[in-house]
Design a protein around this motif. Structure first.
Motif, PDB file in Angstrom:
ATOM      1  N   PRO A  24      13.661  11.920 -35.701  1.00  0.00           N
ATOM      2  CA  PRO A  24      13.472  12.197 -34.267  1.00  0.00           C
ATOM      3  C   PRO A  24      13.348  13.694 -34.002  1.00  0.00           C
ATOM      4  O   PRO A  24      14.162  14.289 -33.312  1.00  0.00           O
ATOM      5  N   CYS A  25      12.311  14.279 -34.548  1.00  0.00           N
ATOM      6  CA  CYS A  25      12.065  15.717 -34.482  1.00  0.00           C
ATOM      7  C   CYS A  25      10.738  15.949 -33.767  1.00  0.00           C
ATOM      8  O   CYS A  25       9.712  15.417 -34.191  1.00  0.00           O
ATOM      9  N   ASP A  26      10.746  16.720 -32.687  1.00  0.00           N
ATOM     10  CA  ASP A  26       9.513  16.944 -31.936  1.00  0.00           C
ATOM     11  C   ASP A  26       9.066  18.407 -31.937  1.00  0.00           C
ATOM     12  O   ASP A  26       8.159  18.769 -31.185  1.00  0.00           O
ATOM     13  N   ALA A  27       9.686  19.235 -32.778  1.00  0.00           N
ATOM     14  CA  ALA A  27       9.267  20.641 -32.886  1.00  0.00           C
ATOM     15  C   ALA A  27       9.694  21.168 -34.241  1.00  0.00           C
ATOM     16  O   ALA A  27      10.851  20.964 -34.652  1.00  0.00           O
ATOM     17  N   VAL A  28       8.767  21.830 -34.937  1.00  0.00           N
ATOM     18  CA  VAL A  28       9.072  22.342 -36.269  1.00  0.00           C
ATOM     19  C   VAL A  28       8.427  23.714 -36.448  1.00  0.00           C
ATOM     20  O   VAL A  28       7.282  23.932 -36.055  1.00  0.00           O
ATOM     21  N   VAL A  29       9.197  24.640 -37.000  1.00  0.00           N
ATOM     22  CA  VAL A  29       8.632  25.940 -37.378  1.00  0.00           C
ATOM     23  C   VAL A  29       7.959  25.736 -38.725  1.00  0.00           C
ATOM     24  O   VAL A  29       8.624  25.412 -39.711  1.00  0.00           O
ATOM     25  N   MET A  30       6.613  25.861 -38.763  1.00  0.00           N
ATOM     26  CA  MET A  30       5.880  25.543 -39.996  1.00  0.00           C
ATOM     27  C   MET A  30       5.146  26.744 -40.607  1.00  0.00           C
ATOM     28  O   MET A  30       4.455  26.586 -41.606  1.00  0.00           O
ATOM     29  N   ALA A  31       5.332  27.936 -40.043  1.00  0.00           N
ATOM     30  CA  ALA A  31       4.716  29.134 -40.636  1.00  0.00           C
ATOM     31  C   ALA A  31       5.401  30.377 -40.089  1.00  0.00           C
ATOM     32  O   ALA A  31       5.868  30.393 -38.943  1.00  0.00           O
ATOM     33  N   ILE A  32       5.475  31.406 -40.933  1.00  0.00           N
ATOM     34  CA  ILE A  32       5.964  32.716 -40.490  1.00  0.00           C
ATOM     35  C   ILE A  32       4.743  33.622 -40.384  1.00  0.00           C
ATOM     36  O   ILE A  32       3.931  33.708 -41.313  1.00  0.00           O
ATOM     37  N   VAL A  33       4.593  34.258 -39.231  1.00  0.00           N
ATOM     38  CA  VAL A  33       3.377  35.042 -38.968  1.00  0.00           C
ATOM     39  C   VAL A  33       3.444  36.394 -39.673  1.00  0.00           C
ATOM     40  O   VAL A  33       4.449  37.106 -39.570  1.00  0.00           O
ATOM     41  N   ASP A  34       2.359  36.731 -40.398  1.00  0.00           N
ATOM     42  CA  ASP A  34       2.226  38.068 -40.999  1.00  0.00           C
ATOM     43  C   ASP A  34       1.550  39.013 -40.005  1.00  0.00           C
ATOM     44  O   ASP A  34       2.047  40.089 -39.720  1.00  0.00           O
ATOM     45  N   THR A  35       0.375  38.567 -39.507  1.00  0.00           N
ATOM     46  CA  THR A  35      -0.344  39.408 -38.546  1.00  0.00           C
ATOM     47  C   THR A  35      -0.953  38.543 -37.454  1.00  0.00           C
ATOM     48  O   THR A  35      -1.330  37.399 -37.681  1.00  0.00           O
ATOM     49  N   LEU A  36      -1.034  39.148 -36.284  1.00  0.00           N
ATOM     50  CA  LEU A  36      -1.681  38.522 -35.118  1.00  0.00           C
ATOM     51  C   LEU A  36      -2.719  39.525 -34.635  1.00  0.00           C
ATOM     52  O   LEU A  36      -2.377  40.667 -34.303  1.00  0.00           O
ATOM     53  N   GLU A  37      -3.982  39.097 -34.662  1.00  0.00           N
ATOM     54  CA  GLU A  37      -5.058  39.999 -34.248  1.00  0.00           C
ATOM     55  C   GLU A  37      -5.785  39.369 -33.072  1.00  0.00           C
ATOM     56  O   GLU A  37      -6.275  38.240 -33.169  1.00  0.00           O
ATOM     57  N   VAL A  38      -5.844  40.079 -31.970  1.00  0.00           N
ATOM     58  CA  VAL A  38      -6.472  39.548 -30.756  1.00  0.00           C
ATOM     59  C   VAL A  38      -7.388  40.608 -30.164  1.00  0.00           C
ATOM     60  O   VAL A  38      -6.994  41.773 -30.020  1.00  0.00           O
ATOM     61  N   GLY A  39      -8.609  40.221 -29.844  1.00  0.00           N
ATOM     62  CA  GLY A  39      -9.556  41.153 -29.242  1.00  0.00           C
ATOM     63  C   GLY A  39      -9.884  42.324 -30.172  1.00  0.00           C
ATOM     64  O   GLY A  39     -10.111  43.447 -29.714  1.00  0.00           O
ATOM     65  N   GLY A  40      -9.892  42.023 -31.481  1.00  0.00           N
ATOM     66  CA  GLY A  40     -10.251  43.064 -32.442  1.00  0.00           C
ATOM     67  C   GLY A  40      -9.137  44.063 -32.727  1.00  0.00           C
ATOM     68  O   GLY A  40      -9.331  45.049 -33.438  1.00  0.00           O
ATOM     69  N   ARG A  41      -7.955  43.803 -32.178  1.00  0.00           N
ATOM     70  CA  ARG A  41      -6.843  44.730 -32.310  1.00  0.00           C
ATOM     71  C   ARG A  41      -5.650  43.985 -32.915  1.00  0.00           C
ATOM     72  O   ARG A  41      -5.380  42.843 -32.532  1.00  0.00           O
ATOM     73  N   GLU A  42      -4.952  44.632 -33.819  1.00  0.00           N
ATOM     74  CA  GLU A  42      -3.773  43.999 -34.404  1.00  0.00           C
ATOM     75  C   GLU A  42      -2.609  44.189 -33.436  1.00  0.00           C
ATOM     76  O   GLU A  42      -2.156  45.315 -33.226  1.00  0.00           O
ATOM     77  N   VAL A  43      -2.127  43.084 -32.868  1.00  0.00           N
ATOM     78  CA  VAL A  43      -1.057  43.222 -31.878  1.00  0.00           C
ATOM     79  C   VAL A  43       0.322  42.991 -32.490  1.00  0.00           C
ATOM     80  O   VAL A  43       1.335  43.282 -31.860  1.00  0.00           O
ATOM     81  N   TYR A  44       0.359  42.461 -33.708  1.00  0.00           N
ATOM     82  CA  TYR A  44       1.639  42.263 -34.390  1.00  0.00           C
ATOM     83  C   TYR A  44       1.421  42.287 -35.897  1.00  0.00           C
ATOM     84  O   TYR A  44       0.470  41.694 -36.397  1.00  0.00           O
ATOM     85  N   ARG A  45       2.284  42.981 -36.609  1.00  0.00           N
ATOM     86  CA  ARG A  45       2.327  42.902 -38.068  1.00  0.00           C
ATOM     87  C   ARG A  45       3.789  42.810 -38.470  1.00  0.00           C
ATOM     88  O   ARG A  45       4.612  43.631 -38.034  1.00  0.00           O
ATOM     89  N   LYS A  46       4.101  41.824 -39.278  1.00  0.00           N
ATOM     90  CA  LYS A  46       5.478  41.588 -39.707  1.00  0.00           C
ATOM     91  C   LYS A  46       6.057  42.855 -40.356  1.00  0.00           C
ATOM     92  O   LYS A  46       5.413  43.463 -41.212  1.00  0.00           O
ATOM     93  N   GLY A  47       7.251  43.234 -39.937  1.00  0.00           N
ATOM     94  CA  GLY A  47       7.910  44.399 -40.537  1.00  0.00           C
ATOM     95  C   GLY A  47       7.556  45.702 -39.845  1.00  0.00           C
ATOM     96  O   GLY A  47       8.088  46.757 -40.182  1.00  0.00           O
ATOM     97  N   GLN A  48       6.637  45.634 -38.867  1.00  0.00           N
ATOM     98  CA  GLN A  48       6.238  46.876 -38.186  1.00  0.00           C
ATOM     99  C   GLN A  48       6.418  46.777 -36.684  1.00  0.00           C
ATOM    100  O   GLN A  48       5.850  47.585 -35.939  1.00  0.00           O
ATOM    101  N   GLU A  49       7.169  45.770 -36.241  1.00  0.00           N
ATOM    102  CA  GLU A  49       7.334  45.640 -34.786  1.00  0.00           C
ATOM    103  C   GLU A  49       8.306  46.711 -34.285  1.00  0.00           C
ATOM    104  O   GLU A  49       9.076  47.267 -35.038  1.00  0.00           O
TER     105      GLU A  49
END
Lengths: 98, 98, 98, 98, 98
Positions: E73-98
């Motif tokens: 009875p599980c309706d939410a699971v963390v299935m990945a750890i984000v390394d980088t998030l790039e939006v609009g050609g710009r890196e908005v998040y990089r793991k370890g550099q926040e």
């Protein structure tokens, strides 16, 4: 499940064949005090509910777990008629006494 | 199910192969008085609905319970065309008389 | 399905093994006029969509009905690239002419 | 799952036969600080939760993955009673000390 | 999937037996710029995520498609750890550099 009040009905003759014979109820969701909140849904009736009654309805795949709705394109079903709603130690609704 | 009004169509040639041949309808949800509310969805047409018609659409896994959409990546389907909507003892919509 | 615009990408090396090899797209939902609305979702790409494209994406269990995503912990998939969006008798979007 | 607080109960004698014998709990969702947020749901109790307790509840098809609720029209189930909630390195809730 | 940030943990000893042994993470959803948005969810950890990490989580029936969570009875699971998030050609998040 969500608390709801049956507000009306929908008639639709042109429909997916597996949905023939169902009664479509217009249901307005209620909050835990029995007050109407925004939104509305059209749910198949599985318990003989009538306009004005307070009911429980299930949505999503749960709505196909009644004998009537199994394997049909139904995403909302009225599956209980509420007798009493008690919140915070107080009876906020009793059928026939609203 | 939700009440909706068909507002337009989407054409997409590059798509998941199992979705070839479907008509994609832009549907605006309606409240229980027949008024448009915020949001919109793109639903597969299972009943021959046209732009301007008031319909019922099912979402989630229910949208794969029509003959046409079974086992396809479809999460919304128009599965009925509304003839009449009666709420609070009053007919708020009748097809052909809007 | 919902209309969306691909805004970016997510890279995640540490993940559920069954999700290796997928391209994760950041998708912003669009309304029926093609305008961005609030919220965003990360969807698996099933059709070779690129940043800037207008797409259709399916959510929930429908997102596992593509050949690529079957039986995986995927709840959103881009399953079509939109060519044209016509609403209210007017073409509000045509690929390559935005 | 969502954090919630059990606020009350619903009694419904006229219901889908497969739902006989369940205890229906009125649950108010909580945010990550333990504060009540808008909305409420009626969930089947799978763990012996009582009014006033902080719980975890699962919705959607997950709500049918307990022994009790399998194959029933149930879309919300209380599946855990919360002992402690720790957020931002701080304990924001401990059972029996609220 | 949705972007989220792990904010804390929930301990619950009294629970559905099939949920024993899981780590429950309090996850706050993030928008496409990496900013926290309203709401929060409690997700089972499938990838060894820790407090403070940016993750992807899946909801609904997708949350039961990991080896660990199948048929629970599980309706939410963390299935990945984000390394980088790039939006609009710009890196908005990089793991370890926040």
């Amino acid at each position: 499940m969500l608390l709801g009040k049956v507000k009306g009905t929908v008639v639709a003759t042109q429909k997916e064949p597996s949905m023939v014979g169902f009664k479509f109820l217009v249901v307005k969701p209620l909050d835990e005090k029995g007050a109407e909140v925004s939104g509305s849904v059209v749910a198949v009736d599985a318990v003989g509910a009538g306009v004005g009654e307070v009911v429980l309805y299930a949505t999503g795949s749960a709505a196909r777990q009644t004998v009537a709705t199994k394997d049909r394109p139904c995403d909302a079903v009225v599956m209980a008629i509420v007798d009493t709603l008690e919140v915070g130690g107080r009876e906020v609704y009793r059928k026939g006494q609203e």
